[in-house]
Enzyme design. Structure first.
Site, PDB file in Angstrom:
ATOM      1  N   ASP A 136       9.342   3.148  16.456  1.00 39.92           N
ATOM      2  CA  ASP A 136      10.683   2.676  16.090  1.00 39.92           C
ATOM      3  C   ASP A 136      10.614   1.764  14.867  1.00 39.92           C
ATOM      4  O   ASP A 136       9.608   1.100  14.635  1.00 39.92           O
ATOM      5  CB  ASP A 136      11.286   1.934  17.298  1.00 39.92           C
ATOM      6  CG  ASP A 136      12.794   1.805  17.195  1.00 39.92           C
ATOM      7  OD1 ASP A 136      13.409   2.468  16.331  1.00 39.92           O
ATOM      8  OD2 ASP A 136      13.362   1.026  17.986  1.00 39.92           O
ATOM      9  N   ARG A 139      23.183  10.559  15.383  1.00 43.30           N
ATOM     10  CA  ARG A 139      23.022  10.066  14.005  1.00 43.30           C
ATOM     11  C   ARG A 139      23.701  11.009  13.013  1.00 43.30           C
ATOM     12  O   ARG A 139      24.134  12.089  13.377  1.00 43.30           O
ATOM     13  CB  ARG A 139      21.535   9.911  13.692  1.00 43.30           C
ATOM     14  CG  ARG A 139      20.900   8.905  14.629  1.00 43.30           C
ATOM     15  CD  ARG A 139      19.490   8.584  14.233  1.00 43.30           C
ATOM     16  NE  ARG A 139      18.935   7.600  15.159  1.00 43.30           N
ATOM     17  CZ  ARG A 139      17.858   6.890  14.934  1.00 43.30           C
ATOM     18  NH1 ARG A 139      17.190   7.042  13.806  1.00 43.30           N
ATOM     19  NH2 ARG A 139      17.429   6.021  15.825  1.00 43.30           N
ATOM     20  N   HIS A 142      11.443   7.379   7.413  1.00 41.04           N
ATOM     21  CA  HIS A 142      10.909   8.425   8.286  1.00 41.04           C
ATOM     22  C   HIS A 142       9.698   9.104   7.640  1.00 41.04           C
ATOM     23  O   HIS A 142       8.729   9.452   8.301  1.00 41.04           O
ATOM     24  CB  HIS A 142      11.991   9.470   8.595  1.00 41.04           C
ATOM     25  CG  HIS A 142      13.130   8.923   9.402  1.00 41.04           C
ATOM     26  ND1 HIS A 142      12.943   8.118  10.501  1.00 41.04           N
ATOM     27  CD2 HIS A 142      14.480   9.047   9.272  1.00 41.04           C
ATOM     28  CE1 HIS A 142      14.129   7.782  11.005  1.00 41.04           C
ATOM     29  NE2 HIS A 142      15.071   8.326  10.271  1.00 41.04           N
ATOM     30  N   ARG A 197       5.784   0.089  22.019  1.00 39.92           N
ATOM     31  CA  ARG A 197       6.993   0.266  21.207  1.00 39.92           C
ATOM     32  C   ARG A 197       6.932  -0.664  20.010  1.00 39.92           C
ATOM     33  O   ARG A 197       6.693  -1.869  20.145  1.00 39.92           O
ATOM     34  CB  ARG A 197       8.262  -0.019  22.012  1.00 39.92           C
ATOM     35  CG  ARG A 197       9.522   0.217  21.154  1.00 39.92           C
ATOM     36  CD  ARG A 197      10.796   0.274  21.942  1.00 39.92           C
ATOM     37  NE  ARG A 197      11.903   0.722  21.074  1.00 39.92           N
ATOM     38  CZ  ARG A 197      13.003   1.309  21.495  1.00 39.92           C
ATOM     39  NH1 ARG A 197      13.167   1.529  22.767  1.00 39.92           N
ATOM     40  NH2 ARG A 197      13.943   1.683  20.656  1.00 39.92           N
ATOM     41  N   LEU A 244      -8.635  15.586  21.033  1.00 37.17           N
ATOM     42  CA  LEU A 244      -7.451  14.732  21.219  1.00 37.17           C
ATOM     43  C   LEU A 244      -6.282  15.614  21.637  1.00 37.17           C
ATOM     44  O   LEU A 244      -6.047  16.665  21.024  1.00 37.17           O
ATOM     45  CB  LEU A 244      -7.109  14.009  19.909  1.00 37.17           C
ATOM     46  CG  LEU A 244      -5.809  13.193  19.933  1.00 37.17           C
ATOM     47  CD1 LEU A 244      -5.952  11.948  20.801  1.00 37.17           C
ATOM     48  CD2 LEU A 244      -5.402  12.774  18.514  1.00 37.17           C
TER      49      LEU A 244
HETATM   50  C1  IPE Z   1      13.880   5.682  20.403  1.00 33.51           C
HETATM   51  O1  IPE Z   1      14.315   4.963  19.294  1.00 33.51           O
HETATM   52  C2  IPE Z   1      13.646   7.116  20.033  1.00 33.51           C
HETATM   53  C3  IPE Z   1      12.540   7.382  19.123  1.00 33.51           C
HETATM   54  C4  IPE Z   1      11.694   6.512  18.665  1.00 33.51           C
HETATM   55  C5  IPE Z   1      12.404   8.760  18.747  1.00 33.51           C
HETATM   56  P1  IPE Z   1      15.851   4.730  18.991  1.00 33.51           P
HETATM   57  O2  IPE Z   1      15.924   3.879  17.768  1.00 33.51           O
HETATM   58  O3  IPE Z   1      16.585   6.008  18.960  1.00 33.51           O
HETATM   59  O4  IPE Z   1      16.341   3.921  20.283  1.00 33.51           O
HETATM   60  P2  IPE Z   1      17.508   2.871  20.470  1.00 33.51           P
HETATM   61  O5  IPE Z   1      18.763   3.488  19.907  1.00 33.51           O
HETATM   62  O6  IPE Z   1      17.131   1.646  19.715  1.00 33.51           O
HETATM   63  O7  IPE Z   1      17.561   2.634  21.937  1.00 33.51           O
HETATM   64  C1  IPE Z   2      12.518   5.559  14.751  1.00 36.94           C
HETATM   65  O1  IPE Z   2      13.064   4.773  13.751  1.00 36.94           O
HETATM   66  C2  IPE Z   2      12.559   7.027  14.431  1.00 36.94           C
HETATM   67  C3  IPE Z   2      13.559   7.790  15.199  1.00 36.94           C
HETATM   68  C4  IPE Z   2      14.304   7.314  16.174  1.00 36.94           C
HETATM   69  C5  IPE Z   2      13.736   9.184  14.830  1.00 36.94           C
HETATM   70  P1  IPE Z   2      14.601   4.482  13.670  1.00 36.94           P
HETATM   71  O2  IPE Z   2      15.240   5.525  12.820  1.00 36.94           O
HETATM   72  O3  IPE Z   2      15.205   4.326  15.014  1.00 36.94           O
HETATM   73  O4  IPE Z   2      14.622   3.099  12.906  1.00 36.94           O
HETATM   74  P2  IPE Z   2      15.573   1.852  13.164  1.00 36.94           P
HETATM   75  O5  IPE Z   2      15.488   1.524  14.622  1.00 36.94           O
HETATM   76  O6  IPE Z   2      16.964   2.258  12.770  1.00 36.94           O
HETATM   77  O7  IPE Z   2      15.017   0.784  12.297  1.00 36.94           O
HETATM   78 MG    MG Z   3      15.473   2.758  16.250  1.00 36.46          MG
END
Ligand code: IPE
Ligand code: IPE
Ligand code: MG
Length: 247
Positions: free
Chosen positions: A25, A76, A42, A193, A136
């Site tokens: 995240d 999104r 990303h 996380r 792995l």
């Molecule tokens: C969890 O992250 C999903 C992934 C890392 C793929 P999110 O950014 O989507 O989760 P929330 O919205 O903070 O709960």
């Molecule tokens: C995690 O990063 C990747 C996915 C959920 C696909 P985020 O896109 O959720 O990044 P933040 O949480 O907005 O910073």
């Molecule tokens: Mg996120």
């Protein structure tokens, strides 16, 4: 309940056979901090996946499970969703050789039915390409949600019960685990996380019953194998009891 009915405690894995799952995240915030579009975060995140996959065997990780796209991430923007899907396709195409060279078996969990047919084909293809590898076990969660996974498993079990293939009394935790997407994996010992959020966000709900959690403020695009090494050191120093008492 008699003593022999008490479920046995999982035995601790050898130091080099860990299953580590990661909620990657913070990509969006990493990019926003620099005034860049979210997709740049990303893209940098994919580079970090490469680094961690390469370092995992040496860190003692045998199973690495990565949360790449949740069942809630469809909320999104179309641009971000399409961008993430295309990054995934590109990762699969670019990585096939390297994964084989590094002995990595790649598999996916999550509901594939909502994905583009072209992407599904690629996913099937890379799973076959890497199926002989054992160094792995890399699992990537796409369109994955713990509740969705359990719901799909329950439907499967219910239809088997309806057809008379299994008795309701045969439904136990082992049978449920066999019907989950993760049927080929041991439960994760550790779930990490990144980005400072301290939520589970629908990840591995069933499988995490006895997992340790580590939350780190580091944003995923900054996360290095050295950061993972430090987390593993913390994890190894924790005492896991599985409901028992220290012996
Ligand atoms: C969890 O992250 C999903 C992934 C890392 C793929 P999110 O950014 O989507 O989760 P929330 O919205 O903070 O709960
Ligand atoms: C995690 O990063 C990747 C996915 C959920 C696909 P985020 O896109 O959720 O990044 P933040 O949480 O907005 O910073
Ligand atoms: Mg996120």
């Amino acid at each position: 309940m008699t003593l022999d009915q008490i479920p046995s405690m999982p035995s601790p894995p050898a130091a080099s056979n860990l299953h580590v799952a990661v909620i990657m995240d913070g990509n969006g915030r990493w990019a926003a901090n620099r005034g860049w579009p979210r997709l740049v975060g990303h893209r940098k995140g994919v580079e970090r996946v490469r680094g961690l996959v390469e370092a995992s065997p040496e860190l003692g990780i045998r199973y690495l499970t990565l949360y790449a796209f949740s069942t809630e991430n469809w909320k999104r923007s179309t641009e971000e969703v399409l961008g993430l899907m295309s990054l995934l396709s590109r990762y699969i195409k670019a990585e096939a050789k390297r994964l084989n060279k590094e002995g990595v078996r790649l598999r996916f969990i999550g509901d594939r039915t909502r994905l583009e047919p072209k992407l599904i084909k690629l996913m099937d293809w890379i799973e076959r390409q890497t199926e002989a590898n054992t160094r792995l076990f890399l699992t990537v969660a796409i369109n994955y949600g713990g509740r969705d996974e359990i719901t799909r498993a329950m439907r499967l079990i219910a239809s088997k019960v309806q057809k008379g293939e299994i008795l309701p009394s045969a439904v136990n935790d082992a049978l449920i685990a066999e019907h989950l997407d993760t049927s080929f994996l041991p439960d994760p010992e550790l779930i990490v996380r990144t980005s400072g959020e301290t939520r589970v966000s629908n990840f591995l709900l069933w499988q995490s019953a006895y997992s340790e959690y580590v939350f780190t403020p580091i944003l995923w695009p900054d996360f290095t194998p050295e950061n993972m090494r430090a987390i593993l050191d913390t994890f190894r120093s924790r005492e896991r009891r599985f409901g028992g008492v220290k012996t």
